[in-house]
Design a protein around this motif. Structure first.
Motif, short mmCIF file in Angstrom:
data_model
loop_
_atom_site.label_atom_id
_atom_site.label_comp_id
_atom_site.label_asym_id
_atom_site.label_seq_id
_atom_site.Cartn_x
_atom_site.Cartn_y
_atom_site.Cartn_z
N ASP A 2 0.85 -1.18 0.00
CA ASP A 2 0.00 0.00 0.00
C ASP A 2 0.89 1.23 0.00
OD1 ASP A 2 -2.23 -1.57 0.14
OD2 ASP A 2 -2.37 -1.46 2.31
N THR A 3 0.42 2.27 -0.68
CA THR A 3 1.15 3.54 -0.68
C THR A 3 0.14 4.67 -0.75
OG1 THR A 3 2.99 4.76 -1.66
CG2 THR A 3 1.50 3.68 -3.17
N GLU A 7 3.25 9.79 -0.61
CA GLU A 7 4.48 9.01 -0.62
C GLU A 7 5.06 8.87 -2.01
OE1 GLU A 7 3.37 5.37 1.25
OE2 GLU A 7 3.30 6.25 3.24
N LEU A 8 4.27 9.13 -3.04
CA LEU A 8 4.77 9.03 -4.42
C LEU A 8 5.89 10.04 -4.67
CD1 LEU A 8 1.49 8.62 -6.50
CD2 LEU A 8 3.18 6.87 -5.96
N ARG A 9 5.85 11.17 -3.97
CA ARG A 9 6.86 12.21 -4.16
C ARG A 9 8.25 11.77 -3.73
NH1 ARG A 9 5.56 17.95 -3.31
NH2 ARG A 9 4.91 18.19 -5.45
N CYS A 10 8.33 10.73 -2.95
CA CYS A 10 9.61 10.22 -2.46
C CYS A 10 10.14 9.08 -3.32
CB CYS A 10 9.47 9.73 -1.02
SG CYS A 10 8.95 11.02 0.12
N GLU A 70 10.00 0.06 -2.92
CA GLU A 70 10.02 0.87 -1.70
C GLU A 70 10.35 2.32 -1.99
OE1 GLU A 70 9.27 0.17 1.52
OE2 GLU A 70 8.53 -1.75 0.78
N ASP A 71 11.30 2.54 -2.93
CA ASP A 71 11.71 3.91 -3.22
C ASP A 71 11.82 4.22 -4.71
OD1 ASP A 71 13.84 2.25 -3.55
OD2 ASP A 71 15.22 3.37 -2.29
#
Length: 89
Positions: A2-3, A7-10, A70-71
């Motif tokens: 899940d995100t 958090e997409l900006r990271c 994750e990133d």
């Protein structure tokens, strides 16, 4: 996994075709009627430390997204062919 949209900006966007690194997600285009993400938008890179503005932003349709990590976000996109540079060789 899940995100959240924030958090997409990271997450860095990388092309699976040639390994190009486009930068980090700056925005997302959302369909307000269905609540689904239509595209991810990566701002253009700074030109001469921002004194000459930015390159054009890149828009990746949701259909181009292949995998979330994750990133990173892996996308499958065509790499634009840039015209040859003029000047000294």
């Amino acid at each position: 996994m899940d995100t959240r949209v924030g958090e997409l900006r990271c997450k860095e966007v990388i092309n699976v075709t040639d390994g190009s690194r486009y930068g980090y997600v700056g925005d997302a285009e959302v369909d307000l009627e269905t609540g689904q993400i239509r595209a991810l938008i990566v701002p253009g890179r700074l030109r001469l430390f921002g004194l000459l503005g930015r390159e054009a932003e890149r828009v990746f349709p949701w259909s181009a997204v292949r995998r979330f990590g994750e990133d990173i976000i892996l996308v499958e996109a065509e790499t634009p062919h840039l015209p040859p540079r003029r000047g000294r060789h």
